[in-house]
Design an enzyme around this catalytic site. Structure first.
Site, PDB file in Angstrom:
ATOM      1  N   GLU A 277       2.857   8.744 -44.211  1.00  0.00           N
ATOM      2  CA  GLU A 277       3.095   8.554 -45.645  1.00  0.00           C
ATOM      3  C   GLU A 277       4.578   8.402 -45.976  1.00  0.00           C
ATOM      4  OE1 GLU A 277       0.614   7.907 -47.452  1.00  0.00           O
ATOM      5  OE2 GLU A 277      -0.979   8.598 -46.111  1.00  0.00           O
TER       6      GLU A 277
ATOM      7  N   HIS B  55       5.500   1.442 -49.898  1.00  0.00           N
ATOM      8  CA  HIS B  55       4.760   2.554 -49.289  1.00  0.00           C
ATOM      9  C   HIS B  55       3.655   2.024 -48.369  1.00  0.00           C
ATOM     10  CE1 HIS B  55       2.735   6.545 -49.197  1.00  0.00           C
ATOM     11  NE2 HIS B  55       1.647   5.793 -49.132  1.00  0.00           N
TER      12      HIS B  55
ATOM     13  N   HIS C 241       2.970   1.786 -43.910  1.00  0.00           N
ATOM     14  CA  HIS C 241       1.798   2.074 -43.072  1.00  0.00           C
ATOM     15  C   HIS C 241       1.529   0.911 -42.114  1.00  0.00           C
ATOM     16  CE1 HIS C 241       0.554   5.715 -45.111  1.00  0.00           C
ATOM     17  NE2 HIS C 241       0.297   5.123 -46.265  1.00  0.00           N
TER      18      HIS C 241
ATOM     19  N   TYR D   2       1.344  14.202 -48.336  1.00  0.00           N
ATOM     20  CA  TYR D   2       2.266  13.590 -49.310  1.00  0.00           C
ATOM     21  C   TYR D   2       3.417  14.531 -49.645  1.00  0.00           C
ATOM     22  CZ  TYR D   2      -1.599  10.343 -49.732  1.00  0.00           C
ATOM     23  OH  TYR D   2      -2.590   9.444 -49.456  1.00  0.00           O
TER      24      TYR D   2
HETATM   25  N1  ASP Z   1      -1.285   4.615 -51.455  1.00  0.00           N
HETATM   26  C1  ASP Z   1      -0.532   5.520 -52.215  1.00  0.00           C
HETATM   27  C2  ASP Z   1      -1.020   6.899 -51.784  1.00  0.00           C
HETATM   28  O1  ASP Z   1      -2.192   7.250 -51.967  1.00  0.00           O
HETATM   29  C3  ASP Z   1      -0.774   5.110 -53.567  1.00  0.00           C
HETATM   30  C4  ASP Z   1       0.051   5.802 -54.520  1.00  0.00           C
HETATM   31  O2  ASP Z   1       1.219   6.045 -54.236  1.00  0.00           O
HETATM   32  O3  ASP Z   1      -0.473   5.939 -55.626  1.00  0.00           O
HETATM   33  O4  ASP Z   1      -0.600   7.049 -50.611  1.00  0.00           O
HETATM   34  N1  SER Z   2      -0.123   7.896 -53.109  1.00  0.00           N
HETATM   35  C1  SER Z   2      -0.418   9.233 -53.362  1.00  0.00           C
HETATM   36  C2  SER Z   2      -1.207   9.378 -54.637  1.00  0.00           C
HETATM   37  O1  SER Z   2      -1.750   8.411 -55.098  1.00  0.00           O
HETATM   38  C3  SER Z   2       0.850  10.035 -53.412  1.00  0.00           C
HETATM   39  O2  SER Z   2       1.754   9.472 -54.315  1.00  0.00           O
HETATM   40  O3  SER Z   2      -1.363  10.440 -55.150  1.00  0.00           O
HETATM   41 ZN    ZN Z   3      -0.142   6.172 -48.121  1.00  0.00          ZN
END
Ligand code: ASP
Ligand code: SER
Ligand code: ZN
Length: 611
Positions: A410, A382, A386, A520
């Site tokens: 995202e 992920h 980015h 997201y």
């Molecule tokens: N960076 C991710 C989100 O905040 C982290 C996660 O998937 O927990 O985009």
């Molecule tokens: N990275 C995002 C989060 O931490 C969506 O998965 O909530």
């Molecule tokens: Zn992210």
């Protein structure tokens, strides 16, 4: 998440930096450009703004990096300071941009950029300097409170979010789960008043820029009238909801078998502490409880990574190798030198995973407290998504150096993560035998516990914030509204009565971190749409859930072509360039999971679904 200052804060600029000298006989605004509304001045203004923001964003970005890697009183002050300068500047330019609203004959790019300058601020401040400073201090403070958060047990042992999350993932003891769940929520009550003040200030800032509230401003970033955006979300949610409800129904039944119908009533919402995750947003950790019994045992990637002795760096290297196989250039040496991969033992850091591009050229970094497990393996992809996006658009002008819409940013790494299939794992030597088609249900169930379970959470966080920003509820109603929406969308409930001072939204990073969350939800829709297209390009003819684009340079090229466009075109055009479709389309996710949906419907026969 993506960390980039440009859409968050900007910095006050000494006049020295202006490349363009104002003439003596005209009024000169903050940008240094004559603000008489002419086409020529509009073009100059945009040029100047981009130049200034690019220069100044970097200072704020570096401060923020240092702060997030080393949380102390000093770094908090320095980061707040840089951020308040940046915001003040951003707001000045937004006000100035509005002066060019009504002139005709402005070219398309200039018009687009004027709009972006006017509405693309995630947290605008009022023009009052003291309030701008106050707002930035609050922002830094909230971030630090979350980053430093821990819960101390009666025996004196204090656990941070990483350790509490391990308990949520691994324990099957309801009492232990409940304590970890409640423990983490003791971190957020002190945030509540600060948050309420932040909302007040940001709304004031939004109003000064002509928006009814901050929520309207956030909703204006989608190349469509802001009032149409929620309708678009409702449409998408309506399409995926039956699949979510089927998953919810099956999972609730299985949790009932594990914990008893007393704890998990079979006709109501599921208690939020039993789903394997601190926020019940990703249920993959309870896979063993809900696995389709008649399928071959699914492989356990966490166990494989551990057995093979993978460490954090090896995991990131595997992510890089995937992108390399698509034809992307390797990450720069500095990425390996400057990133944070492991939680330091001796200082407070912000552990929530993020990706950075400090100089907007090639100073790419991730910051993450990596644990050796499958979830973090996904998150690494992920974050790298980015980074590769950031590098792909680095030749665009400043305001276009971001994604088509925020959901795209995202979605990129998550798209790649869908290609982590058994076949792929076998190719890179992590799996010996690829299960045949009888293993598909297991694979789909795992993916659904991540992606489908997430959908309503991805939606509800901003449904809450939009109502808060619109003033529909004051601080006294924050927590109740949060749980109303948790129940309405997710069908989960708080496992116990919430204390009077509870501020449970603050226990989720993106609330104190002021990061919009709808992105997201959009990413979960887009990732499957991208995956479907890329698999077609790769000529994969099998079921889309078994497709991996690993090693396919054609797919890589087509993906990169879209990434390179940054935000230079409206997102429907960019989406069309890759997929041939102008709409975000939930059929991709529904098609992907259709075999699972059939199976779930069979399982759910005779059960009373819904809550
Ligand atoms: N960076 C991710 C989100 O905040 C982290 C996660 O998937 O927990 O985009
Ligand atoms: N990275 C995002 C989060 O931490 C969506 O998965 O909530
Ligand atoms: Zn992210």
């Amino acid at each position: 998440m993506i960390k980039t200052f440009k859409r968050f804060h900007i910095v006050l600029l000494p006049l020295v930096l202006f490349a363009c000298k104002p003439m003596d006989d005209v009024t000169v605004a903050g940008s240094g450009v004559d603000d008489k509304p002419t086409v020529e001045n509009a073009v100059k203004f945009v040029e100047q703004s981009e130049y200034q923001l690019a220069e100044l964003g970097q200072e704020a970005e570096r401060m923020s990096w240092v702060y997030s890697n080393f949380i102390t009183e000093d770094t908090e002050k320095l980061a707040a300071n840089a951020s308040s300068k940046f915001t003040a500047r951003q707001v000045e330019l937004a006000v100035e941009a509005a002066k060019f609203n009504d002139i005709e004959g402005v070219d398309g790019d200039t018009r687009r950029k004027l709009n972006m300058l006017r509405s693309g601020i995630v947290i605008p401040a009022p023009r009052d300097a003291a309030k701008t400073v106050e707002q930035s201090k609050i922002g830094a403070k909230l971030g630090g409170m979350y980053g430093k958060g821990e819960y101390c047990y009666a025996n004196g042992e204090c656990l941070d979010l990483g350790h509490l999350s391990d308990i949520m993932a691994e324990s099957r003891d309801p009492a232990a789960l409940l304590e970890a769940w409640n423990g983490w929520r003791k971190v957020s009550p002190p945030m509540k008043d600060l948050y309420a003040r932040q909302v007040e200030l940001a709304n004031e800032g939004a109003a000064e820029l002509g928006f009814s509230d901050l929520g309207t401003m956030w909703r204006s970033a989608y190349d469509m009238p802001p009032e149409e955006f929620p309708t678009e979300l409702d449409r998408l949610w309506g399409e995926v909801k039956p699949l979510y409800e089927a998953l919810h129904c099956h999972v609730r039944a299985k949790l009932g078998e594990e914990y008893g119908a007393g704890l998990v009533p079979q006709d109501g919402p599921i208690p939020a502490h039993l789903l394997g995750n601190m926020w019940a947003q990703d249920w993959s950790n309870i896979y063993p409880l809900v696995a389709p019994p008649e399928t071959v045992a699914a492989y356990d990637l966490s166990a494989i990574l551990k057995e093979r002795g993978f460490d954090a760096i090896n995991m990131v290297q595997a992510g890089e190798a995937f992108f390399s196989s698509l034809g992307f250039e390797k990450l720069p040496e500095t990425f390996w030198q400057r990133s944070l991969f492991v939680k330091p033992a001796d200082r407070d850091v912000v552990c929530h995973a993020s990706a950075w591009d400090v100089d907007e050229k090639d100073d790419l970094r991730i910051k993450m407290c990596i644990k050796v497990n499958a979830e973090d393996f996904n998150t690494i992809h992920h974050e790298l998504g980015h980074n590769y996006y950031q590098r792909a658009y680095n030749k665009e002008s400043y305001l276009y150096r971001t994604s088509a819409n925020d959901g795209f940013h995202e979605a990129v790494g998550d798209t790649i993560a869908l290609s982590i299939t058994p076949e792929y794992l076998q190719k890179i030597g992590l799996l010996e035998n690829v299960p045949d088609a009888s293993g598909d249900l297991a694979l789909l169930m795992k993916r659904a516990l991540e992606g489908i379970a997430f959908l309503p959470f991805g939606l509800m966080v901003d449904q809450w914030r939009w109502k808060v920003f619109a003033g529909e509820t004051g601080p006294e109603g924050y927590n109740d509204l949060w749980w109303q929406l948790r129940e309405k969308y997710q069908g989960v409930k708080a496992p116990n009565e919430r204390p009077a001072d509870a501020f449970d939204p603050g226990a989720k990073y993106h609330v104190p971190g002021n990061t919009p969350y709808t992105r997201y939800f959009l990413a979960r829709i887009l990732q499957f749409q991208f995956h479907r297209t890329l698999c077609e390009i790769a000529g994969d003819e099998g079921p889309v859930h078994r497709c991996s684009i690993y090693g396919n340079q054609q797919a890589g090229e087509r993906l990169n072509a879209m990434l390179e466009m940054g935000r230079s075109e409206p997102w429907p055009d960019e989406l069309e360039a890759l997929t041939g479709q102008r709409n975000m389309d939930a059929t991709a996710i529904l098609d992907y999971f259709s075999p699972l949906k059939v199976w779930l419907d069979e399982q759910n026969q005779g059960r009373q679904c819904g809550w």
